[in-house]
Design an enzyme around this catalytic site. Structure first.
Site, PDB file in Angstrom:
ATOM      1  CG  ASP A  12      -4.631  -5.561   7.646  1.00 41.98           C
ATOM      2  OD1 ASP A  12      -4.140  -4.421   7.695  1.00 41.98           O
ATOM      3  OD2 ASP A  12      -5.667  -5.839   7.011  1.00 41.98           O
TER       4      ASP A  12
HETATM    5  N1  URA Z   1      -5.473  -5.080   2.225  1.00 40.24           N
HETATM    6  C1  URA Z   1      -5.970  -5.470   3.421  1.00 40.24           C
HETATM    7  O1  URA Z   1      -7.141  -5.332   3.674  1.00 40.24           O
HETATM    8  N2  URA Z   1      -5.128  -5.994   4.322  1.00 40.24           N
HETATM    9  C2  URA Z   1      -3.817  -6.176   4.099  1.00 40.24           C
HETATM   10  O2  URA Z   1      -3.089  -6.675   4.961  1.00 40.24           O
HETATM   11  C3  URA Z   1      -3.310  -5.782   2.840  1.00 40.24           C
HETATM   12  C4  URA Z   1      -4.171  -5.239   1.921  1.00 40.24           C
END
Ligand code: URA
Length: 243
Positions: free
Chosen positions: A102
């Site tokens: 993310d």
């Molecule tokens: N899970 C998440 O919620 N965010 C990420 O960036 C990676 C795995």
């Protein structure tokens, strides 16, 4: 010389099976001639086109990045945000991220121009462990940690068995640090799993990908993977073990 379907898959245009279908369907040309025979061998100087579009036969490159916060895991962004490939300005190969973190998640991210490798690293059937460390609101109980490990029912299905460990807690602020190892990669999976047990994630970092970690690195640092690491990752994906 390489098999034509392998070259098309490695360029990230299609999976190997789809590449075979494209060849059989007469959609691939080599030096201007349509080729329908699977397994035709091609070299670097051959001009390959799929449905009229040139397949670039670049040398394969593999990088490990310690992704900083506020960078998008993509090759470009129509909203003008900084992307992970912006962090490789001098690399001429067309890099793309292996899976996604993310925008606000930090940690280990691989980038490559090898489509087949990227597929192996991200497809759930290959089961590569990824360990995340989350700062969460609340202090999960033993029971809640067990729930994370056994599987949480999310709207897109139940999560596979995982490992969860409470690393530290701060009773005063009511926050804790928890590590979670999963081998799937559903969208926002870690955050949704913690949300489901009532402990929303405030900060998230991916600390390891298979046997790769971030030892000695700071956010924004990167390095090339060694040929040995690339080979070991492939073995890990295929067999679940290394060496
Ligand atoms: N899970 C998440 O919620 N965010 C990420 O960036 C990676 C795995």
């Amino acid at each position: 010389m390489e098999r034509l379907q392998k070259v098309i898959a490695a360029a990230g245009i299609a999976s190997r099976r789809k590449a075979e279908e494209l060849i059989s369907a007469g959609k691939v040309t080599v030096n201007g001639e349509t080729v329908t025979e699977l397994g035709t061998k091609v070299g670097r100087s051959d001009k390959i086109e799929v449905e009229g579009i040139r397949v670039e036969q670049e040398e394969k490159v593999y990088y490990l990045l310690y992704k900083p916060r506020a960078v998008l895991s993509a090759s470009s962004d129509d909203r003008g945000r900084k992307t992970v490939t912006d962090l490789f300005p001098e690399v001429k190969e067309r890099l793309y991220p292996v899976g996604r973190l993310d925008y606000d998640t930090t940690g280990i991210l691989l980038l490559t121009n090898d489509g087949e490798f990227a597929y192996q690293m991200t497809h759930p059937k290959f089961n590569i462990d990824k360990t995340y460390v989350a700062r969460v609101k609340g202090i999960p109980t033993k029971e809640q940690l067990k729930q994370l490990e056994k599987g949480i029912v999310l709207e897109d299905g139940k999560t596979a068995p995982a490992r969860a460990k409470l690393i530290s807690m701060d009773k005063k602020t009511g926050r804790s640090i928890v590590s979670l190892t999963i081998h799937e990669g559903k969208n926002r999976q870690v955050k949704r799993m913690f949300e489901a047990i009532g402990c929303p994630v405030q900060k998230l970092k991916r600390e390891s990908f298979g046997f790769l970690g971030l030892h000695g690195m700071n956010a924004g640092d990167r390095r090339e993977l060694t040929a040995h690491e690339v080979k070991q990752l492939r073995v890990l994906a295929e067999t679940g073990k290394i060496g």
